[in-house]
Scaffold this motif. Structure first.
Motif, PDB file in Angstrom:
ATOM      1  N   HIS A   1       8.173  -3.836   7.879  1.00  0.00           N
ATOM      2  CA  HIS A   1       7.725  -4.951   7.040  1.00  0.00           C
ATOM      3  C   HIS A   1       6.343  -4.597   6.528  1.00  0.00           C
ATOM      4  O   HIS A   1       5.788  -3.574   6.890  1.00  0.00           O
TER       5      HIS A   1
ATOM      6  N   CYS B   1       5.826 -10.831   2.956  1.00  0.00           N
ATOM      7  CA  CYS B   1       6.270  -9.515   3.400  1.00  0.00           C
ATOM      8  C   CYS B   1       6.532  -8.736   2.131  1.00  0.00           C
ATOM      9  O   CYS B   1       7.284  -9.174   1.278  1.00  0.00           O
TER      10      CYS B   1
ATOM     11  N   CYS C   1      12.991  -5.770   3.409  1.00  0.00           N
ATOM     12  CA  CYS C   1      13.442  -5.723   4.802  1.00  0.00           C
ATOM     13  C   CYS C   1      14.798  -6.375   5.009  1.00  0.00           C
ATOM     14  O   CYS C   1      15.164  -6.659   6.136  1.00  0.00           O
TER      15      CYS C   1
ATOM     16  N   MET D   1      10.545 -14.139   3.935  1.00  0.00           N
ATOM     17  CA  MET D   1       9.641 -13.745   5.012  1.00  0.00           C
ATOM     18  C   MET D   1       8.209 -13.993   4.550  1.00  0.00           C
ATOM     19  O   MET D   1       7.439 -13.078   4.301  1.00  0.00           O
TER      20      MET D   1
HETATM   21 CU   LIG Z   1       9.822  -7.849   5.730  1.00  0.00          CU
END
Ligand SMILES: [Cu+2]
Ligand code: HEM
Lengths: 352, 563
Positions: free
Chosen positions: A119, A154, A158, A165
């Motif tokens: 991340h 983030c 991911c 996120m």
């Molecule tokens: Cu992430």
């Protein structure tokens, strides 16, 4: 930067436009006019940009260097990236998901690792950006200069809910921050780490007395130690994690290679607890009571949107909502301390 | 108006050499293979464009009402994979390069005609395979395939996709090999290295990268598949591997790969500028050598994709330094093109409009690259829409513009017929406007902090995304227009031979060229771009008899205002 690049860019574009108009073909069969090819011009626009670039390089490298040099005496917060949420553990014991409370005007160091994939911790307002790797700790830091709520993203792709996120960093006046700390305490990380340390029977060898079969861990954190090979290493998160997972990789001088591996038995958050305990060893922390009577953190749905500042709708995600972190009971003594709260398990990885 | 009657369509040429599908699918003629590529990559371009359109549609609103996260992730991945591996990398070399390289150096074909056909088949197998992967569930790792997401966490067809990329790599390697040998061995007598057209120089530099970098990609793909399939610990930290190692290997190919995409375009633009300014490019040698410099130093800068990957600060500094170093030869080219225009005789036909558009967009793309190369700034801009905008300026504003420019320029060479000039100019204009509107807002929204690969985003970013989506529809029109009028011109376009009055060996043969290119091997006695010039100091005037081409199409005295 923008000025130099913009200026140069515009100048060239203007030159092109001017030439294009001035030397447009006015009648059929018009020929170009012979010009003299000056080597001065040629070398000039090879060498001058080079020096300009060197200035840019130097300047930006200095900035980057400053950004990546972490000051001493930071307030440390432990960060875990996990599909698809950010988890924070404060040394005083507060735990949060997708929200990070920090005080104004104090350098904060983030000690980050990931439970699964890579991340990246990105807070545009603070200009901080650092990848968060699985089974490896990376660091970044910032000092907030304004109170308020700031986006946390983030930025390293991911998986499914990468876009969810997200979270926020909440910068508070120091006194508000103190209040927040007290109202959210639940037993320091070190105490929970100690409990884990004993449960895993680390204390069977790391007894801390002279006959111990394993090194004395007091006052080790961020100090150099000597290895069997004569090499020196700094005891930081990565060294501690490696010592737990791959104890035979680096043997401290004077000890036998007898420590078992705990690979696969611990989550990153638990590693962080053990680190916190080792940090605290030697500072007599275990005599200290927790900051106050702990209350739990409010549970947030994973990948949720605690303060509603982002358009993320919980439930849009086809994922299991994380169960809230249960509020542990107040520890009366180390032996009776609450179990390290178990958070929702990592999503099982699926293979083709 | 046009004395077209004087130009006769040649009776025998490579297009009517044979008919039937066999004469195409089993051909070893570099010109026909070039056309095979042209058809295949056009299909891929519109497939990738379709995905891009879905991406933009989704980003119209911050809440993402249109696609689900998983679907969106698959779509941007397939957009990237198709555009990079199936369009950009083969685009100019495999179509224009294939068609023109032998013609430009006075050869009858490439050195290995059968291998040339083989590389097209490999390309097609790869393409069909990837289409099949899309059908059966797609891929969601991003074209970058970062580990450990790709090896452990993604539940899409990673192994199949890596195999596809692996296979495709051979096509690229074989083409590169073929071009290098051809350039070394098959130049006509008198065609010395410094008499080669700049496009040939650019192809040569590109081919070097193709054969040196592509194997590394193949190795990374194999290791990735091995880890995913058999659990061999190379990249997965749980198995003792290092996920960042994959990024190093990946970018060791993929950074040079962006030069595979852009170098040929730089070559095309050098040709266009020379032809439409009727002048030898200023600093011919500098431009030629700068292509080689870019190719060589391009191998040493991969780390600038990884400044925040926990790589050491000192390593980062080295990469940042070398990145600035590569920027120098790119700058040299831009300066030289500008200087070429000076005192030229500039016509604004469609290819030139594309070329000038290219330079403008390439300047912006290149200069924003400097922003990203400076570590202090990249720390903020990394993995945001700023990066997306940057590489689209270079790749789409650059490579695709040059490709379209080159296609228009050599279209009469390929088919002996002229496309409708008015429509051509219109499409160039639409592409330019649509492009700026699509991608400029992305710089802003990236600077404000919108990360890439988000299917939902913070509402304050919406304005910029709406602008970008609006621009993309304009851009789409600009790309679709040529499809129609170029097709139309195949049958109805006026017959021409060398409408630009351009120099170069490829224009000395008939249009379309005979199947064996040169009836007898030409002997080269002059430098490239040896256009007749007005002597210095004399006012240009009509020079009777100096225009050697009788069947000359009316050029652009009328619309020559820089539209
Ligand atoms: Cu992430
Ligand atoms: C109508 C034209 C296009 C539009 C509107 C468009 C739009 C986009 C958008 C929005 C993304 C970002 C996805 C994300 O990472 O969140 C993207 C990624 C990308 N585009 Fe395009 N694009 C267009 C044409 C092209 C073309 C012609 C090429 C190549 C020649 C290209 C190459 C790429 C690449 C390589 C990526 C990165 C993919 C990734 O992040 O994995 N695009 N495009």
């Amino acid at each position: 930067m923008l000025a130099v690049c913009g200026g140069v860019g515009l100048t060239i574009m203007i030159c092109i436009t001017v030439f294009a108009i001035k030397y447009r073909r006015r009648y059929e069969g018009q020929l170009a006019i012979e010009t003299h090819e000056s080597p001065w011009a040629e070398w000039g626009w090879t060498i001058v940009p080079f020096f300009v670039f060197m200035v840019m390089f130097y300047w930006s490298a200095i900035i980057f260097f400053k950004h990546t040099t972490i000051p001493k005496n930071t307030l440390d917060v432990y960060v875990t990236g996990k599909q698809w949420m950010w988890k924070f553990q404060h040394l005083d014991g507060q735990r949060e998901i997708n929200q990070l409370h920090v005080p104004l005007g104090r350098p904060v160091r983030l000690v980050m690792s990931s439970e699964d994939v890579i991340h990246s911790f990105f807070v545009p307002a603070f200009r901080i950006h650092m990848d968060v790797l699985p089974k490896k700790t990376s660091y970044t830091w910032f000092e907030a200069t304004k109170t308020g709520t700031f986006h946390l993203f983030c930025s390293q792709y991911c998986g499914t809910e990468h876009a969810g996120m997200i979270g926020s960093v909440i910068v508070m006046e120091p006194q508000d921050y103190e209040k927040w700390l007290i109202s959210n305490s639940q037993g320091s990380m070190a105490i929970r780490g100690q409990e884990l340390f004993n449960k895993l029977a680390c204390n069977a060898c790391h007894t801390g007395n002279a006959q111990a079969r394993a090194p004395y861990l007091n006052n080790l954190y961020r100090k150099p130690i000597t290895l069997e090979s004569g090499e020196q290493v700094i005891v930081d998160e990565n060294y501690i994690r490696e010592s737990i997972y791959k104890p035979n990789a680096k043997i401290a001088a004077g000890y036998a290679n007898i420590m078992p591996s705990y690979e696969g038995q611990l989550t990153e958050e638990e590693i962080q607890l053990l680190v916190a305990y080792i940090r605290a060893m030697g500072s007599g922390f275990d005599q200290m009571p927790p900051v106050s009577n702990p209350t739990g953190v409010q549970p947030y749905p994973a990948g949720g949107n605690p303060d509603g500042s982002l358009p993320y709708k919980a439930g849009q995600a086809n994922q299991t909502p994380a169960t809230g972190v249960p509020a542990p009971k107040a520890p009366t003594s180390a032996a009776e301390a609450p179990k390290a709260p178990q958070s929702s398990k990592t999503q099982p990885s699926k293979k083709e | 108006m046009t004395p077209a009657a004087t130009v006769k369509f040649p009776e025998k040429h490579y297009l009517n050499e044979g008919f039937g599908w066999k004469s195409w699918l089993l051909t070893t003629d570099h010109k026909r293979i070039g056309l095979l590529y042209l058809v295949s990559i056009t299909l891929m371009f519109f497939l990738g464009g379709f995905f891009a359109f879905l991406i933009r549609l989704q980003l119209l609103t911050p809440h993402g009402e249109f696609l689900k996260g998983d679907t969106y992730n698959k779509i941007f991945t397939m957009h990237g994979v198709v555009m990079i591996f199936f369009f950009l990398i083969p685009s100019i070399p495999a179509t224009l390069g294939n068609f023109l390289l032998p013609l430009m150096i006075g050869a009858k074909d490439l050195a290995f005609p059968k291998i040339n056909l083989l590389s097209w088949y490999i390309f097609i197998i790869g393409a069909i395979y990837v289409l099949w992967i899309i059908m059966v569930g797609g891929l969601d790792t991003g074209w970058t395939l970062y580990t450990p997401y790709s090896t452990k966490y993604s539940n899409t067809n990673v192994i199949a996709a890596t195999l596809g990329v692996f296979v495709l790599g051979f096509s690229s390697i074989l083409t590169g090999l073929n071009f290098i040998v051809t350039t070394h061995k098959m130049r006509a007598p008198g065609m010395t290295w410094f008499r080669m057209p700049l496009f040939v120089w650019a192809l040569y530099a590109t081919s070097l990268i193709q054969i040196l970098a592509t194997p590394v990609l193949a190795i990374s793909m194999v290791l990735l598949a091995a880890e995913r399939f058999a659990g061999i610990g190379i990249f997965d930290p749980a198995l003792g591997g290092d996920p960042v190692l994959f990024q190093h290997m990946f970018w060791f190919y993929s950074h040079p790969a962006v030069y595979i995409m852009i170098l040929p375009s730089l070559g095309v633009v050098s040709e266009l500028i020379a032809a439409f300014a009727r002048k030898k490019p200023f600093g011919y040698k500098f431009i030629a050598v700068s292509s080689m410099m870019i190719a060589i130093f391009g191998f040493l800068v991969w780390g600038h994709h990884m400044f925040v990957s926990t790589m050491s600060v000192y390593a980062g500094m080295v990469f940042s330094f070398i990145t600035y170093f590569v920027a120098v030869p790119s700058g040299v080219k831009v300066f030289n093109w500008t200087a070429t225009l000076y005192k030229g005789s500039i016509a604004f036909d469609t290819p030139m409009l594309y070329a000038i558009g290219f330079i403008g967009l390439f300047i912006i793309g290149g200069l924003t690259g400097l922003f990203l190369a400076s570590m202090g700034l990249d720390q903020h801009l990394h993995d945001t829409y700023f990066v997306i905008a940057h590489f689209h300026f270079v790749m789409v504003g650059g490579a695709v513009m040059a490709y379209f420019g080159g296609l228009h320029y050599w279209w009469p060479k390929m088919f002996g017929r002229m496309y409708p000039e008015g429509w051509g100019r219109l499409s160039a204009l639409i592409v330019f406007i649509g492009f700026i509107l699509t991608f400029f807002p992305q710089f802003v929204v990236g600077y404000l902090g919108m990360p890439r690969r988000y299917y939902i985003y913070a509402p304050e970013f919406q304005v910029w995304n709406v602008l970008s989506t609006a621009g993309s529809t304009i851009l789409a029109i600009g790309y679709i227009l040529p499809l129609f009028y170029l097709f139309w011109s195949l049958k109805y376009g006026p017959v021409v031979d060398n409408p630009w009055n351009a120099k170069g060996l490829e224009w000395t043969v008939a249009s379309p060229p005979p199947w064996d290119n040169f009836a007898e091997t030409p002997v080269v006695t002059e430098d490239a771009y040896n256009y007749p010039l007005h002597p210095m100091g004399e006012e240009p005037q009509l020079a009777p008899g100096q225009d050697p081409m009788p069947g000359y199409r009316m050029p652009s005295e009328t619309g020559a205002t820089g539209d």
